[in-house]
Design a protein around this motif. Structure first.
Motif, PDB file in Angstrom:
ATOM      1  N   ILE A 256       3.756   3.986  -3.694  1.00 25.16           N
ATOM      2  CA  ILE A 256       4.113   4.682  -4.939  1.00 25.16           C
ATOM      3  C   ILE A 256       4.196   6.182  -4.709  1.00 25.16           C
ATOM      4  O   ILE A 256       5.168   6.853  -5.097  1.00 25.16           O
ATOM      5  N   TYR A 257       3.177   6.726  -4.071  1.00 27.75           N
ATOM      6  CA  TYR A 257       3.126   8.173  -3.812  1.00 27.75           C
ATOM      7  C   TYR A 257       4.242   8.575  -2.849  1.00 27.75           C
ATOM      8  O   TYR A 257       4.950   9.565  -3.078  1.00 27.75           O
ATOM      9  N   GLY A 258       4.406   7.798  -1.779  1.00 34.70           N
ATOM     10  CA  GLY A 258       5.368   8.158  -0.739  1.00 34.70           C
ATOM     11  C   GLY A 258       6.797   8.229  -1.247  1.00 34.70           C
ATOM     12  O   GLY A 258       7.538   9.172  -0.937  1.00 34.70           O
ATOM     13  N   PHE A 259       7.231   7.239  -2.034  1.00 32.50           N
ATOM     14  CA  PHE A 259       8.610   7.251  -2.503  1.00 32.50           C
ATOM     15  C   PHE A 259       8.824   8.229  -3.654  1.00 32.50           C
ATOM     16  O   PHE A 259       9.928   8.759  -3.825  1.00 32.50           O
ATOM     17  N   THR A 260       7.776   8.499  -4.432  1.00 31.55           N
ATOM     18  CA  THR A 260       7.877   9.569  -5.428  1.00 31.55           C
ATOM     19  C   THR A 260       8.085  10.904  -4.729  1.00 31.55           C
ATOM     20  O   THR A 260       8.933  11.719  -5.136  1.00 31.55           O
ATOM     21  N   MET A 261       7.315  11.124  -3.667  1.00 30.53           N
ATOM     22  CA  MET A 261       7.449  12.366  -2.905  1.00 30.53           C
ATOM     23  C   MET A 261       8.829  12.466  -2.239  1.00 30.53           C
ATOM     24  O   MET A 261       9.445  13.534  -2.216  1.00 30.53           O
ATOM     25  N   CYS A 262       9.334  11.356  -1.707  1.00 33.85           N
ATOM     26  CA  CYS A 262      10.663  11.375  -1.085  1.00 33.85           C
ATOM     27  C   CYS A 262      11.747  11.736  -2.099  1.00 33.85           C
ATOM     28  O   CYS A 262      12.717  12.435  -1.771  1.00 33.85           O
ATOM     29  N   TYR A 263      11.598  11.269  -3.323  1.00 34.40           N
ATOM     30  CA  TYR A 263      12.563  11.630  -4.361  1.00 34.40           C
ATOM     31  C   TYR A 263      12.518  13.135  -4.633  1.00 34.40           C
ATOM     32  O   TYR A 263      13.560  13.764  -4.868  1.00 34.40           O
ATOM     33  N   ARG A 264      11.325  13.699  -4.594  1.00 34.39           N
ATOM     34  CA  ARG A 264      11.184  15.144  -4.821  1.00 34.39           C
ATOM     35  C   ARG A 264      12.066  15.946  -3.859  1.00 34.39           C
ATOM     36  O   ARG A 264      12.711  16.921  -4.248  1.00 34.39           O
ATOM     37  N   TYR A 265      12.104  15.527  -2.599  1.00 31.63           N
ATOM     38  CA  TYR A 265      12.824  16.295  -1.583  1.00 31.63           C
ATOM     39  C   TYR A 265      14.301  15.919  -1.455  1.00 31.63           C
ATOM     40  O   TYR A 265      15.092  16.703  -0.924  1.00 31.63           O
ATOM     41  N   THR A 266      14.684  14.726  -1.897  1.00 33.91           N
ATOM     42  CA  THR A 266      16.044  14.258  -1.672  1.00 33.91           C
ATOM     43  C   THR A 266      16.851  14.031  -2.940  1.00 33.91           C
ATOM     44  O   THR A 266      18.090  14.035  -2.895  1.00 33.91           O
ATOM     45  N   GLN A 267      16.157  13.775  -4.073  1.00 31.23           N
ATOM     46  CA  GLN A 267      16.818  13.396  -5.329  1.00 31.23           C
ATOM     47  C   GLN A 267      17.643  12.122  -5.164  1.00 31.23           C
ATOM     48  O   GLN A 267      18.583  11.871  -5.937  1.00 31.23           O
ATOM     49  N   ASP A 268      17.290  11.302  -4.185  1.00 32.40           N
ATOM     50  CA  ASP A 268      17.983  10.029  -3.976  1.00 32.40           C
ATOM     51  C   ASP A 268      17.452   9.009  -4.977  1.00 32.40           C
ATOM     52  O   ASP A 268      16.259   8.676  -4.952  1.00 32.40           O
ATOM     53  N   PRO A 269      18.303   8.472  -5.857  1.00 28.08           N
ATOM     54  CA  PRO A 269      17.826   7.572  -6.920  1.00 28.08           C
ATOM     55  C   PRO A 269      17.183   6.286  -6.417  1.00 28.08           C
ATOM     56  O   PRO A 269      16.361   5.703  -7.123  1.00 28.08           O
ATOM     57  N   LYS A 270      17.523   5.846  -5.205  1.00 31.02           N
ATOM     58  CA  LYS A 270      16.909   4.606  -4.724  1.00 31.02           C
ATOM     59  C   LYS A 270      15.427   4.792  -4.425  1.00 31.02           C
ATOM     60  O   LYS A 270      14.646   3.839  -4.530  1.00 31.02           O
ATOM     61  N   TYR A 271      15.016   6.003  -4.087  1.00 31.19           N
ATOM     62  CA  TYR A 271      13.587   6.272  -3.882  1.00 31.19           C
ATOM     63  C   TYR A 271      12.851   6.273  -5.220  1.00 31.19           C
ATOM     64  O   TYR A 271      11.733   5.766  -5.333  1.00 31.19           O
ATOM     65  N   LEU A 272      13.474   6.867  -6.226  1.00 33.85           N
ATOM     66  CA  LEU A 272      12.879   6.879  -7.562  1.00 33.85           C
ATOM     67  C   LEU A 272      12.748   5.450  -8.087  1.00 33.85           C
ATOM     68  O   LEU A 272      11.726   5.078  -8.675  1.00 33.85           O
ATOM     69  N   GLU A 273      13.773   4.640  -7.849  1.00 33.23           N
ATOM     70  CA  GLU A 273      13.745   3.249  -8.303  1.00 33.23           C
ATOM     71  C   GLU A 273      12.600   2.481  -7.648  1.00 33.23           C
ATOM     72  O   GLU A 273      11.880   1.730  -8.319  1.00 33.23           O
ATOM     73  N   GLN A 274      12.419   2.682  -6.329  1.00 27.99           N
ATOM     74  CA  GLN A 274      11.339   1.969  -5.654  1.00 27.99           C
ATOM     75  C   GLN A 274       9.973   2.446  -6.136  1.00 27.99           C
ATOM     76  O   GLN A 274       9.056   1.640  -6.317  1.00 27.99           O
ATOM     77  N   ALA A 275       9.828   3.732  -6.347  1.00 26.01           N
ATOM     78  CA  ALA A 275       8.564   4.258  -6.856  1.00 26.01           C
ATOM     79  C   ALA A 275       8.235   3.625  -8.214  1.00 26.01           C
ATOM     80  O   ALA A 275       7.089   3.236  -8.466  1.00 26.01           O
ATOM     81  N   GLU A 276       9.243   3.508  -9.070  1.00 21.59           N
ATOM     82  CA  GLU A 276       9.014   2.925 -10.393  1.00 21.59           C
ATOM     83  C   GLU A 276       8.717   1.433 -10.309  1.00 21.59           C
ATOM     84  O   GLU A 276       7.868   0.909 -11.039  1.00 21.59           O
ATOM     85  N   GLN A 277       9.410   0.725  -9.430  1.00 23.11           N
ATOM     86  CA  GLN A 277       9.175  -0.705  -9.287  1.00 23.11           C
ATOM     87  C   GLN A 277       7.789  -0.981  -8.707  1.00 23.11           C
ATOM     88  O   GLN A 277       7.096  -1.910  -9.134  1.00 23.11           O
ATOM     89  N   SER A 278       7.390  -0.173  -7.742  1.00 26.50           N
ATOM     90  CA  SER A 278       6.045  -0.318  -7.166  1.00 26.50           C
ATOM     91  C   SER A 278       4.983   0.019  -8.201  1.00 26.50           C
ATOM     92  O   SER A 278       3.937  -0.636  -8.268  1.00 26.50           O
ATOM     93  N   ALA A 279       5.250   1.044  -9.000  1.00 26.16           N
ATOM     94  CA  ALA A 279       4.316   1.421 -10.065  1.00 26.16           C
ATOM     95  C   ALA A 279       4.194   0.301 -11.096  1.00 26.16           C
ATOM     96  O   ALA A 279       3.098   0.026 -11.602  1.00 26.16           O
ATOM     97  N   ALA A 280       5.308  -0.348 -11.415  1.00 32.58           N
ATOM     98  CA  ALA A 280       5.282  -1.446 -12.385  1.00 32.58           C
ATOM     99  C   ALA A 280       4.424  -2.600 -11.882  1.00 32.58           C
ATOM    100  O   ALA A 280       3.639  -3.183 -12.641  1.00 32.58           O
ATOM    101  N   PHE A 281       4.570  -2.933 -10.598  1.00 26.73           N
ATOM    102  CA  PHE A 281       3.732  -3.997 -10.029  1.00 26.73           C
ATOM    103  C   PHE A 281       2.262  -3.654 -10.194  1.00 26.73           C
ATOM    104  O   PHE A 281       1.455  -4.495 -10.601  1.00 26.73           O
ATOM    105  N   TYR A 282       1.913  -2.429  -9.905  1.00 24.44           N
ATOM    106  CA  TYR A 282       0.524  -1.970  -9.948  1.00 24.44           C
ATOM    107  C   TYR A 282      -0.001  -1.912 -11.380  1.00 24.44           C
ATOM    108  O   TYR A 282      -1.049  -2.483 -11.694  1.00 24.44           O
TER     109      TYR A 282
END
Length: 393
Positions: A256-282
């Motif tokens: 969750i932390y890693g892909f949120t951070m990756c979105y910060r530096y890249t603005q790539d929506p697939k990283y944001l999507e994974q962060a949200e999906q991982s957060a939802a599982f948790y």
């Protein structure tokens, strides 16, 4: 006359209501003062710990009453100076900054240690925190040199940085979900140096992890082992979870932390999507306790009698403050505040009489090895302090 009567009645109602709540209000204020005093005491324990390059605090055993210490080569070594840097930001107390400078210096030689993937944990948690505060040019040079060392572990045909060197006869090229956290060092190295090589490698590693580390339910494997010739996946296993297919809580946190951070530096929506999906599982997991502090593994059959992991809660809560900033999803901030309120209680803060340089109890390190079980661990404190800073800011 009518208006006077109404005013009188309203006043009387408010007086009665406030009188009824008076006792509980006093108790709440008293508890807040008590907790703040307890936290301040814990902060002072860090400040008072003797400076020793060979004895960097890592954890505390509540049974033996022993402090586990490490040298700079240990993956956790950067968190203690990082805690001091963050305490300086929280309190403005110069003594924390001065101590942070001393402890940070002990980590510098790790910038040449190419035998580990944990460069980000060690260097960015210490020198990165220090550079943010001081803008010390030497700290910047250490960050970039460390990134140069870290990228020597990158293998192009796999598309990842190698995690561990041990168990090489079993794991040809292991990559762990934890390794996502070390990408921040690479992204920052590009930001401060202007050289895109670090950023590009971080993106390739994130993409490979995104492709192979997650199950259909968006829980993550701990270890993915790759073939160094074909670059393909050989196996998906665990090293610290309950079993190969379990959801290890801290592993979910790193993702969750890693892909949120990756979105910060890249603005790539697939990283944001994974962060949200991982957060939802948790967040939506049926076995997440009411206070927000997860059991060490969501699939431990001993739940609700299994040990918890405060470090996982702190990591996720800190990450979700940032994820909230990108999504405005109130559920993220609600969880972060819940965790903060839970951890700022006598249930989780170490009692005042324990002479150990830590803040929180009930973290779990390595359950399969029965190591660092249900006690204070330095990185639990690190992300707790970061959580407080992020919510404050």
């Amino acid at each position: 006359m009518y208006r006077i009567c109404i005013t009188t009645i309203v006043t009387l109602v408010l007086f009665v209501a406030l009188s009824c709540k008076n006792t509980s209000a006093k108790q709440s204020i008293s508890e807040m003062i008590s907790i703040d005093s307890l936290l301040q005491n814990r902060y002072e324990k860090l400040l008072g710990y003797p400076v020793d390059s060979l004895s960097i605090p890592r954890s505390y055993n509540p049974i033996t009453k022993e402090i586990k210490v490490v040298e700079s080569k240990d993956w956790t070594s950067g968190f203690y100076p990082g805690n001091l840097w963050q305490l300086y930001k929280l309190t403005g107390k110069e003594a924390f900054k001065n101590k942070a400078v001393e402890w940070t210096a002990f980590i510098e030689k790790e910038k040449y240690n190419g035998g580990t993937h944990d460069m980000g944990f060690k260097i960015y948690s210490s020198f990165g925190e220090g550079f943010e505060i001081t803008k010390n040019e030497h700290y910047k040079d250490v960050i970039v040199e460390s990134a140069n060392t870290l990228i020597t572990r990158f293998k192009e045909n796999v598309g990842s940085l190698r995690s561990w060197d041990f168990n090489a006869d079993i794991w040809e090229f292991p990559v762990i979900i934890d390794n996502m956290m070390n990408l921040e060092l690479l992204f920052e190295a590009t930001r401060i140096s202007g050289d895109s090589i670090y950023h590009n490698i971080a993106v390739k590693h994130a993409n490979t992890t995104l492709k192979n580390h997650f199950r259909e339910d968006n829980s993550s494997y701990h270890v993915v082992v790759y073939d160094t010739v074909s670059g393909g996946v050989k196996s998906k296993v665990t090293h610290q979870g309950f079993n190969d297919n379990s959801a290890w809580a801290r592993g979910q946190a790193w993702g969750i932390y890693g892909f949120t951070m990756c979105y910060r530096y890249t603005q790539d929506p697939k990283y944001l999507e994974q962060a949200e999906q991982s957060a939802a599982f948790y967040l939506q997991h049926a076995k997440l306790p009411e206070d927000g502090i997860p059991y060490w593994d969501f699939d431990d059959p001993k739940i609700p009698n299994a040990v918890k992991d405060v470090s996982a809660a702190s990591i996720v809560a800190s990450a979700l403050v940032e994820l909230f900033m990108y999504t405005n999803n109130d559920a993220y901030l609600d969880y972060s505040n819940k965790v903060l309120n839970s951890l700022k209680s006598e249930e989780y803060i170490i009692p005042i009489d324990i002479e150990a340089p830590f803040i929180l109890k009930h973290s779990t390190g390595n359950w399969p090895k029965n190591d660092e079980m249900d006690g204070p661990i330095v990185y639990g404190d690190f992300y707790f302090l970061e959580l407080m800073l992020r919510i404050k800011e």
